[in-house]
Design an enzyme around this catalytic site. Sequence first.
Site, PDB file in Angstrom:
ATOM      1  N   GLU A  59      41.598  35.145  31.204  1.00  0.00           N
ATOM      2  CA  GLU A  59      42.557  35.099  32.303  1.00  0.00           C
ATOM      3  C   GLU A  59      42.781  36.490  32.901  1.00  0.00           C
ATOM      4  OE1 GLU A  59      47.021  33.296  33.215  1.00  0.00           O
ATOM      5  OE2 GLU A  59      46.520  33.934  31.182  1.00  0.00           O
ATOM      6  N   LYS A 115      46.425  27.633  38.698  1.00  0.00           N
ATOM      7  CA  LYS A 115      47.236  27.381  37.502  1.00  0.00           C
ATOM      8  C   LYS A 115      48.478  26.565  37.852  1.00  0.00           C
ATOM      9  CE  LYS A 115      49.163  30.025  33.607  1.00  0.00           C
ATOM     10  NZ  LYS A 115      49.242  31.395  33.036  1.00  0.00           N
ATOM     11  N   CYS A 126      45.489  29.148  30.601  1.00  0.00           N
ATOM     12  CA  CYS A 126      46.494  29.663  29.673  1.00  0.00           C
ATOM     13  C   CYS A 126      47.648  28.700  29.402  1.00  0.00           C
ATOM     14  CB  CYS A 126      46.985  31.024  30.148  1.00  0.00           C
ATOM     15  SG  CYS A 126      47.828  31.966  28.834  1.00  0.00           S
TER      16      CYS A 126
END
Length: 290
Positions: free
Chosen positions: A40, A112, A149
């Site tokens: 990331e 995300k 994540c």
Amino acid sequence: MKTALIQQKYHVTKEATIQKSVQMINEAKEKGAELVVLQELHQGPYFCQYENTAFFDMSDDFKKDTKFWSEIAKEYSVVLVASLFEKRAPGIYHNTAVVFDNDGTVRGKYRKMHIPDDPGFYEKFYFTPGDTGFEPIETSIGKLGVLVCWDQWYPEAARIMALKGAEILIYPTAIGWFDEDSEDEKKRQLEAWITIQRGHAVANGLPVVCVNRVGFEDDESGCLSGIRFWGNSFAAGPQGEILVLASNDKEEVLIVDINKKRTEDVRRIWPFFRDRRIDAYSDILKRYCD
């Protein structure tokens, strides 16, 4: 599908960090990698430890960065998963994974969806929640279910990717310890992180690849001491079996052979999709069931 997990630290500058990334991609290619996954926000520091509007300037190069990694994917003839800071419009920024095919074509991107807001991880200040949905990205080597994540803690995201035909779940990640935490607490956090993602593999009969960063990064605001990113990048098979596991403190190129055919074999003996009670799951759409 020979897959490379690039576990890396931040090398003080963007230029030096990228140079190291390219060296590691070259090493991965020499080992036969077809798919390369970077961590990331791999080009720079994990800047979300504190709030500073100057960091938004880092997103100005999104188009330039996309072009650069496109050229790298083409040069090394690999499918590449990159993680970039996207400026979409004034005041709208995303934590975005971009997937390049082995000819350099942008095959898709994932913004995300789940954005944390915790001490040292103030991502809500920087990132607008994604609006791409949970859509697998079609590439020359198959359908990639790319998440990022904090998404890795949510079984709903993994499940939807699987239901839409993802052949592998991929999580570029930046997660670590605070040195002030006890050793027992650090162990619990790490084991929970690995366990939840192995659970996604089991529940969906899919291989999972998670790539984390390593190294200590200061909190320059002085509010906290900083984050020691715990590495432990890993790949798991569709029964949750660990296929490869990195250290917690070293830069590494991990190579793993992903056998996508095992998904069919495992789903025949563990038919979770067959036995789902889709008629009884409406409560999942509620914030809380009183």
